[in-house]
Structures are given as structure tokens and as C-alpha cells.
Design an enzyme around this catalytic site. Structure first.
Site, mmCIF file in Angstrom:
data_model
loop_
_atom_site.group_PDB
_atom_site.id
_atom_site.type_symbol
_atom_site.label_atom_id
_atom_site.label_comp_id
_atom_site.label_asym_id
_atom_site.label_seq_id
_atom_site.Cartn_x
_atom_site.Cartn_y
_atom_site.Cartn_z
ATOM 1 N N ASP A 197 0.835 -1.191 0.000
ATOM 2 C CA ASP A 197 0.000 0.000 0.000
ATOM 3 C C ASP A 197 0.875 1.248 0.000
ATOM 4 O O ASP A 197 1.693 1.443 0.905
ATOM 5 C CB ASP A 197 -0.872 -0.043 1.261
ATOM 6 C CG ASP A 197 -1.832 1.114 1.295
ATOM 7 O OD1 ASP A 197 -2.477 1.348 0.265
ATOM 8 O OD2 ASP A 197 -1.915 1.788 2.328
ATOM 9 N N THR B 42 -3.154 5.048 -3.861
ATOM 10 C CA THR B 42 -2.112 5.797 -3.165
ATOM 11 C C THR B 42 -0.768 5.693 -3.875
ATOM 12 O O THR B 42 0.017 6.627 -3.852
ATOM 13 C CB THR B 42 -1.974 5.293 -1.727
ATOM 14 O OG1 THR B 42 -1.928 3.882 -1.742
ATOM 15 C CG2 THR B 42 -3.137 5.739 -0.897
ATOM 16 N N THR B 43 -0.510 4.538 -4.504
ATOM 17 C CA THR B 43 0.738 4.428 -5.256
ATOM 18 C C THR B 43 0.631 5.275 -6.519
ATOM 19 O O THR B 43 1.561 5.986 -6.888
ATOM 20 C CB THR B 43 1.005 2.959 -5.644
ATOM 21 O OG1 THR B 43 0.751 2.142 -4.519
ATOM 22 C CG2 THR B 43 2.419 2.771 -6.100
ATOM 23 N N ASP C 51 -8.674 -0.861 2.063
ATOM 24 C CA ASP C 51 -8.716 -0.230 0.737
ATOM 25 C C ASP C 51 -10.015 -0.596 0.028
ATOM 26 O O ASP C 51 -10.708 0.258 -0.516
ATOM 27 C CB ASP C 51 -7.543 -0.724 -0.134
ATOM 28 C CG ASP C 51 -6.276 0.072 0.126
ATOM 29 O OD1 ASP C 51 -6.209 0.703 1.194
ATOM 30 O OD2 ASP C 51 -5.374 0.050 -0.727
HETATM 31 P P1 ADP Z 1 -2.683 1.973 -5.796
HETATM 32 O O1 ADP Z 1 -2.097 2.096 -4.434
HETATM 33 O O2 ADP Z 1 -2.420 3.174 -6.646
HETATM 34 O O3 ADP Z 1 -4.099 1.543 -5.791
HETATM 35 P P2 ADP Z 1 -2.133 -0.639 -6.787
HETATM 36 O O4 ADP Z 1 -0.904 -1.407 -6.520
HETATM 37 O O5 ADP Z 1 -3.403 -1.029 -6.103
HETATM 38 O O6 ADP Z 1 -1.806 0.861 -6.496
HETATM 39 O O7 ADP Z 1 -2.355 -0.681 -8.352
HETATM 40 C C1 ADP Z 1 -3.435 -0.084 -8.961
HETATM 41 C C2 ADP Z 1 -3.328 -0.129 -10.465
HETATM 42 O O8 ADP Z 1 -3.417 -1.462 -10.931
HETATM 43 C C3 ADP Z 1 -4.467 0.639 -11.078
HETATM 44 O O9 ADP Z 1 -3.989 1.450 -12.114
HETATM 45 C C4 ADP Z 1 -5.367 -0.459 -11.594
HETATM 46 O O10 ADP Z 1 -6.094 -0.032 -12.708
HETATM 47 C C5 ADP Z 1 -4.398 -1.535 -11.953
HETATM 48 N N1 ADP Z 1 -5.032 -2.857 -11.946
HETATM 49 C C6 ADP Z 1 -5.682 -3.440 -10.926
HETATM 50 N N2 ADP Z 1 -6.144 -4.659 -11.289
HETATM 51 C C7 ADP Z 1 -5.767 -4.842 -12.572
HETATM 52 C C8 ADP Z 1 -5.935 -5.921 -13.526
HETATM 53 N N3 ADP Z 1 -6.597 -7.035 -13.206
HETATM 54 N N4 ADP Z 1 -5.431 -5.759 -14.758
HETATM 55 C C9 ADP Z 1 -4.765 -4.632 -15.074
HETATM 56 N N5 ADP Z 1 -4.571 -3.606 -14.240
HETATM 57 C C10 ADP Z 1 -5.058 -3.696 -13.002
HETATM 58 MG MG MG Z 2 -4.938 -0.246 -5.104
#
Ligand code: ADP
Ligand code: MG
Length: 540
Positions: free
Chosen positions: A60, A93-94, A390
Site C-alpha cells: 500500500d 495511493t501508489t 482499501d
Molecule cells: P494503488 O495504491 O495506486 O491503488 P495498486 O498497486 O493497487 O496501487 O495498483 C493499482 C493499479 O493497478 C491501477 O492502475 C489499476 O487499474 C491496476 N489494476 C488493478 N487490477 C488490474 C488488472 N486485473 N489488470 C490490469 N490492471 C489492473
Molecule cells: Mg490499489
């Protein structure tokens, strides 16, 4: 010869001008590199070790940023936006840190070439405004009155939020549970009415949702085992009273003349305690909970009268029980009427894993639920808790504000294309700057590819082509190293996450670009203060 003017204390460091902006940008870049690899379903996790040796494993962004303990004054801005994104929407958040870093990176050459930061700031603001407007235009709003469709939408948003976490293998199981949990709340969806408890042992799938309050059995004395462990429609008394014979303080001094007098003192103490216990018994309460200890005498007394008691209940749990079951937390037993006693449909003490839990269900007042997380390692359960948090935040947001966009870089590519199109209609420097922002947005799909080990240049070219052809929701397909329509693939994210991330990232960018002087005063105690005003110059 000009006389030397000394304005600031000796040892004060100041740096200013363009080089200051550049050095701030570089510092931010270093922070971004820490979280870069955690983005997306194939992102890596970070193991953070604090000073006391406590280890945290997390994916996270906000958690990592919080634990980084950044000292650079400008780079702290990034920590702040990650925190604010966490508080505001809970997910993304990332992404927000990554976006801010990339905006800055794209703006760096302009600063180096001598474009004034105010012009850059204006363009960043304009680009953000255009992008947010565009998200609102294209976001898809499923029909809200259709129960099953709404539920499906919520489950998909929750699944997307969890797909990048450690628990992504169990995301179907958990997305249902999270949606159930949020559905159990009342209209305001208060987050503090969802309790989370962790019990080591068992499999992740043994995690269970209790439609009511649950907390771990507290420390108990002899006699406890004789108390009934199950009631239907019990009356509940919530106390902030000690039901215990107290040991005398070491330094207390009582001068007594005879044994009879001593007996009187002892009797008085017992009378006070028995008086309290009797009042509780007469009030009809079946379950007695107290924030303070309940001693062995009281425990035995209650056991003899078929009542249940638990002392040292954590404050948070007691408050949640009060909100759910009604009544109030009493500091005296003088007036035990119905109005101050709570009730619930069912109370039970139950074995869950290695722990016993007190469970209250069918609470009349507020709607509440508790998620009891099971799993192996402590760190694993903590990360599960954060991931569920989250997802819960996302579901709450999506229930209130149900527009969704496709994730996996689809929305970012579409925004990038839109900004590039718009920039062509603008004359002057702004054209360059807005198209630089358009380029910066591509960082999200690029990083998703990089983290999954894909050829990002190749995939990005495919994405650009698809979007130019009007395929709005095409994004990275994580499973097949290709591009795919992520709306159909059900990688959905609430549009609010993206809007908030964009505006927070742009705010941080503008803030960092507008700081052109830092003055560090070594003697002013904690933390150097960043100075934004160009007024306080030092004439050397
Ligand atoms: P954050 O803290 O920003 O939420 P994450 O590590 O949760 O970071 O990553 C979120 C990103 O991953 C988003 O841009 C989301 O659209 C993408 N994402 C999540 N699930 C999938 C998936 N199944 N296929 C492609 N992209 C995905
Ligand atoms: Mg996320």
C-alpha cells in the site's frame, strides 16, 4: 566596500533559484523510485523495518510512504498526498505518488530551459482541469435502482482494488465479503462501525463476517466457566466501573485501635461492592461489560445468578457495542433504567481458532459488523487488514458515487490522448506543456507493464494505436501480456479514485514547482522550514 549585513543566524543554509527547484524535483524522484515497483497486480511488496525492529510487509503506497520517514522538506509533500489520498478515497495511493513524480520529471526540462515556473504551474492546472472534466464526461454510470447490477459493480470495484495485493488469489471471496460488510451498514456508511479482528491460525478463507459486534474474550477469573455463554434477547449493561476489591495502596496508612474496627473497614468495602452487584442483578441485566476489571468476587456473584460478565473490554469495542445495542456507558449503578441498558437479539461466546469471542448479533440501534481475519503470519494478517480497508473504502465510495472507469491504464491512456488532442488547438508554450502532461499520464500503463515484466514500449504503442482508433477502454491485459478492453474484463475503478489522484498529484507538482528557496536554520530545533516566498533573500 559595502558593509556586510547579517540577517540570519550563523550556520543557516540557503539555496535558491532554478537549481533549488531542480534539486527538489530530484529528491521527489528518489521517493517515487521507492514505491514505483509496487504498482499493479504484478507489483512487488516492500518489507519495511522500523527502528525497534518491527517489520511490516506492504503493497500500500500510503503505508510505505508513512514508514519511509522522509526528511527532505519538499519530498514530504509526496508523503502528504499519499496520506490524503488514503484518507479521502482509500485506494490509488501508489498511483498518486507516481503521477506526481512523473509530472515533475516531465516539467524538469522546461525548468532547465528557463521557462518560468508560474507558466508551468498554470499549464499543469489547466491540463488537470481538462482531464477531470473529461473523466466526468466519459465515466460510465450503471443503473443504481437495479440491486443486482449495483452489487456486481461494487464487487468488481472491490476486486480491482484487491487484485494488486497479497490476497489477490482470494479476491472473489473477499470482494463478496467486503460488499456484504458495507451493505450491513446504515446510509451514512460509517467506517468505524466495521470492526476488524485478527486471529492467527486457519486459512485466509476461514475469515468470517459477523453481522454484529464481536470482540475477543477478555481476561477472566475463576467462576467464569460457570456463567452461561449464550442468551437470547439479553439486557446488556455497559460500565466504566471497577467491580473488584482493591488492594490497599502501599503508602496508605489507616490507624485502627481494635480488630472490630478493622472488620468494619473490610465489611464496608464488601458492602460497597455487593451493593453495586445487587443493583446490577436487580436491573435485569444478563450481560455485564466493563471497561475496568471485574474481579473474582463479582465473577462468582454473576455466575451464581446466571449472568455473564466481561471486564477490561477495549474502549473501541465497548463504544461500538453501545452504538449497536443502545444504552450508555455508565459510571455509576445508581439509576439502572431501561434507557441506559442496551439489548440485542442474540449473544454468544464462541470459539474461533485459538481464541474465544464474544459475539453480539441482531443489534437494534446501529448497523454494524465485524470481520474476523484468519491467516498465518502476523504481518500477513496486517497486510490483509490494510487491503480490506482499501477495498471497503472503495465500495463505500462507489455506493455513494457510482461512476466507474476502466483501470489497468485504460483511463490514463484515454486522458493522454484527449490532452494531446486539446493541446494541438492551443498556441504557445502551453501546447508543449500540456502535451508533456499527456506524456506523463502514460507512466501508469508503462509501470504496470514494467512491473509485470512486459515489453512496455511495445504495449504502449499498441495502446496508443487502439486509443487513436477510438477504443476508449483498452488497457494493459496483465494475464496475457497484451492489450484488452478492460471495461469488458471487469477491471473497474470508481472515477473518483482517478479524479482525486489527478488533482492531488497536480497540487503537489504545483507546490514543489513554486518553491524556489529553502532556508535551513540548524538551531531552530526540529525540521527545516521550506520557504516559498522569494522575499526573504539573504544579501551575500
Ligand atoms: P494503488 O495504491 O495506486 O491503488 P495498486 O498497486 O493497487 O496501487 O495498483 C493499482 C493499479 O493497478 C491501477 O492502475 C489499476 O487499474 C491496476 N489494476 C488493478 N487490477 C488490474 C488488472 N486485473 N489488470 C490490469 N490492471 C489492473
Ligand atoms: Mg490499489
Amino acid at each position: 566596500m559595502q558593509p556586510q549585513i547579517i540577517l540570519l543566524k550563523e550556520g543557516t543554509e540557503a539555496s535558491q533559484g532554478r537549481s533549488q527547484i531542480i534539486s527538489n524535483i530530484n529528491a521527489c524522484q528518489a521517493i517515487v523510485d521507492c514505491v514505483r515497483t509496487t504498482l499493479g497486480p504484478r507489483g512487488m511488496d516492500k518489507l519495511m523495518v522500523e527502528a525497534q525492529g518491527k517489520a511490516t510487509i506492504s503493497n500500500d503506497g500510503a503505508t510505505i510512504m508513512k514508514l519511509l520517514d522522509v526528511v527532505h522538506p519538499a519530498a514530504k509533500t509526496l508523503v502528504d498526498i499519499a496520506k490524503s489520498q488514503d484518507a479521502e478515497v482509500g485506494d490509488g495511493t501508489t498511483s498518486v505518488v507516481l503521477l506526481a513524480g512523473e509530472f515533475l520529471k516531465q516539467m524538469k526540462p522546461f525548468i532547465e530551459e528557463g521557462v518560468h515556473s508560474q507558466i508551468i504551474i498554470r499549464s499543469v492546472r489547466r491540463a488537470t482541469h481538462l482531464a477531470i472534466q473529461f473523466i466526468n464526461e466519459i465515466a460510465i454510470k450503471p443503473k443504481k435502482d437495479d440491486e443486482t447490477e449495483l452489487r456486481q459493480l461494487l464487487e468488481k470495484c472491490a476486486a480491482t482494488a484487491m487484485s494488486s495485493k497479497l490476497i489477490n488469489q482470494q479476491k472473489d471471496f473477499f470482494s463478496k465479503m467486503v460488499v456484504d460488510a458495507v451493505m450491513l451498514l446504515d446510509d451514512l456508511l460509517p467506517l468505524n462501525m466495521i470492526g476488524m479482528k485478527k486471529v492467527p491460525g486457519g486459512a485466509l478463507e476461514d475469515t468470517l463476517l459477523v453481522a454484529g459486534v464481536a470482540f475477543k474474550k477478555t481476561f477472566s477469573y475463576a467462576g467464569f466457566e460457570m456463567q452461561p455463554k449464550q442468551y437470547t434477547n439479553p439486557t446488556i449493561a455497559l460500565l466504566n466501573i471497577e467491580l473488584e476489591l482493591k488492594a490497599e495502596r502501599d503508602n496508605a496508612e489507616v490507624r485502627l485501635e481494635s480488630v472490630e474496627e478493622y472488620q468494619k473497614v473490610v465489611d464496608a468495602e464488601w458492602t460497597i461492592l455487593y451493593d453495586k452487584l445487587e443493583k446490577l442483578h436487580l436491573s435485569g441485566a444478563k450481560v455485564v461489560l466493563s471497561k475496568l476489571p471485574i474481579g473474582d468476587v463479582a465473577t462468582q456473584y454473576f455466575a451464581d445468578r446466571d449472568m455473564f460478565c466481561a471486564g477490561r473490554v477495549p474502549d473501541e469495542d465497548l463504544k461500538r457495542t453501545m452504538k449497536a445495542c443502545g444504552g450508555s456507558i455508565l459510571t455509576t449503578v445508581a439509576d439502572l433504567g431501561d434507557s441506559v441498558l442496551g439489548t440485542c437479539a442474540h449473544f454468544e461466546e464462541k470459539q474461533i481458532g485459538g481464541d474465544r469471542f464474544n459475539i453480539f448479533t441482531g443489534c437494534p440501534q446501529a448497523k454494524t459488523c465485524t470481520i474476523i481475519i484468519r491467516g498465518g503470519a502476523e504481518q500477513f494478517m496486517e497486510e490483509t487488514e490494510r487491503s480490506l480497508h482499501d477495498a471497503i473504502m472503495i465500495v463505500r465510495r462507489a455506493t455513494k458515487n457510482d461512476a466507474v472507469v476502466a483501470g489497468g491504464g485504460a483511463i490514463e491512456m484515454e486522458l493522454s490522448k484527449h490532452l494531446r488532442d486539446v493541446s494541438r488547438t492551443i498556441a504557445g508554450k502551453e501546447q508543449m506543456l500540456i502535451s508533456a502532461i499527456a506524456r506523463a499520464l502514460e507512466i501508469i500503463p508503462r509501470q504496470l507493464c514494467d512491473n509485470a515484466g512486459f515489453d512496455s514500449t511495445n504495449i504502449l504503442n499498441k495502446l496508443r494505436q487502439k486509443h487513436a482508433q477510438g477504443n476508449r477502454w483498452v488497457g494493459v491485459d496483465i494475464l496475457n501480456e497484451d492489450v484488452a478492453d478492460n471495461m469488458e474484463k471487469c477491471v473497474w475503478e470508481p472515477s473518483l479514485v482517478k479524479i482525486n489522484a489527478l488533482s492531488a498529484a497536480s497540487e503537489a507538482t504545483c507546490l514543489i514547482l513554486s518553491v524556489d528557496e529553502t532556508i535551513k536554520n540548524p538551531k531552530s530545533g526540529e525540521g527545516p522550514a521550506p520557504q516559498g516566498r522569494p522575499g526573504a533573500r539573504r544579501p551575500f
